[in-house]
Design an enzyme around this catalytic site. Structure first.
Site, mmCIF file in Angstrom:
data_model
loop_
_atom_site.group_PDB
_atom_site.id
_atom_site.type_symbol
_atom_site.label_atom_id
_atom_site.label_comp_id
_atom_site.label_asym_id
_atom_site.label_seq_id
_atom_site.Cartn_x
_atom_site.Cartn_y
_atom_site.Cartn_z
ATOM 1 N N LYS A 176 0.838 -1.211 0.000
ATOM 2 C CA LYS A 176 0.000 0.000 0.000
ATOM 3 C C LYS A 176 0.876 1.266 0.000
ATOM 4 O O LYS A 176 0.549 2.264 -0.644
ATOM 5 C CB LYS A 176 -0.928 -0.016 1.214
ATOM 6 N N LYS A 223 0.101 11.478 5.649
ATOM 7 C CA LYS A 223 0.432 10.382 6.569
ATOM 8 C C LYS A 223 1.069 9.226 5.791
ATOM 9 O O LYS A 223 2.090 8.660 6.199
ATOM 10 C CB LYS A 223 -0.861 9.913 7.249
#
Ligand code: NAD
Length: 292
Positions: free
Chosen positions: A171, A239
């Protein structure tokens, strides 16, 4: 009927839980702000007032939370998911978090007889609504096989990529590719506008060739019209680029373009754009050119 406990009913978790209800699962959902759990109840699920209430009877627990500290507190914390899950339950964490936190979740889960998978997703809000997410799954193969039917409801491309934490590593690579692509589409738009080209036609033809991408297709219109309603918020992508940067450093990988795009994303957050869709990164490129 398989009982699902769902924790985190935001932009992604809300429609994922609704799809599980639609597919016939008994879904009990908990969200920190209760209106989202009430929405799930209106869609045929059940609203829980606490994590314990959502997960203690569940066969399958799905978590979809913003960031690593949220998973640390809601899953590993006192009165969190693992403190309340029954032995033999299957925990699928779909949040995008640091790989080492996913490994810590898997280790603690194993000690308590709970099978855990890290299963971050790609495909955005529309993918969640359509049950068409790409899901990159880390963890034990038997747990992956056991989760198959749930994954089939929420995802379209679901791939087991390795042991615990691997889903998060893949990811992170996904987020690097998407951010770089957004930055280049934004740069191309500023460039085309400066040259007075019709940008709609330009992106139409660019989309048909090697420059084409899902990012170009999904994001060029919003950038052209300067509408940046999320979708996927800049603060979440910021993030994720932090995860990319620290994972690259840990493994001694030089990833110069990720550093550049991470700085642009940092600037977007610093200038108060964190709640915009990540295509709002365009504003930073435009500011560099005085063409915002
Ligand atoms: P969101 O902020 O819309 O949803 C998160 C939800 O979790 C919120 O409703 C929040 O109230 C709730 N929450 C936070 N802490 C909680 C706690 N301790 N207990 C219960 N509920 C809690 O975020 P999102 O966009 O749905 O993203 C969720 C995750 O999915 C993130 O890790 C994000 O990076 C990832 N993701 C998002 C997208 C997207 O397009 N939005 C796409 C792929 C992946």
């Amino acid at each position: 009927m398989t009982k699902v406990g769902f924790v985190g009913l935001g932009i992604m978790g809300g429609p994922m839980a609704a799809n599980l209800v639609e597919a016939g699962y008994e879904v009990t959902g908990y969200n920190r702000s209760s209106a989202k759990a009430e929405k799930l109840a209106a869609e045929g699920g059940k609203a829980a007032g606490s994590i314990a209430e959502a997960v203690s009877a569940a066969d399958v627990i799905v978590t979809m939370l913003p960031d690593s500290p949220d998973v640390e507190s809601a899953v590993l914390g006192e009165d969190g998911v693992l403190a309340n899950a029954r032995e033999g339950a299957l925990l699928i964490d779909c949040s995008t978090i640091r790989p080492e936190v996913s490994r810590a979740v898997a280790e603690q889960a194993e000690r308590q007889g709970v099978r855990a998978l890290d299963a971050p997703v790609s495909g955005g809000e529309q993918g969640a609504i359509d049950g068409a997410l790409s899901i990159m799954v880390g963890g034990d193969s038997a747990a992956f096989a056991a989760a198959g039917e749930v994954f089939d409801v929420v995802g379209k491309t679901v791939v087991h990529v390795g042991p615990a934490g691997s889903g998060q590593t893949v990811k992170a690579a996904n987020q690097l590719i998407v951010a770089g692509n957004i930055a280049l589409v934004a740069e191309a738009l500023v460039f085309l506008e400066k040259h007075g080209v019709d940008t709609e036609s330009a992106f139409q033809v660019l989309g048909g060739g090697l420059a084409g991408s899902k990012v170009l297709d999904a994001k060029n219109k919003g950038m052209r019209e300067r509408t940046f309603k999320p979708g996927f918020r800049i603060e979440l992508h910021h993030k994720d680029l932090g995860i990319v940067q620290s994972a690259a450093r840990e493994s001694g990988v030089s990833a110069p373009l990720s550093g550049l795009v991470a700085q642009l994303m940092e600037a977007a957050v610093a200038q108060g754009d964190g709640s915009l869709d990540h295509s709002g990164l365009f504003k930073q490129i435009a500011k560099l050119n005085g063409t915002e």
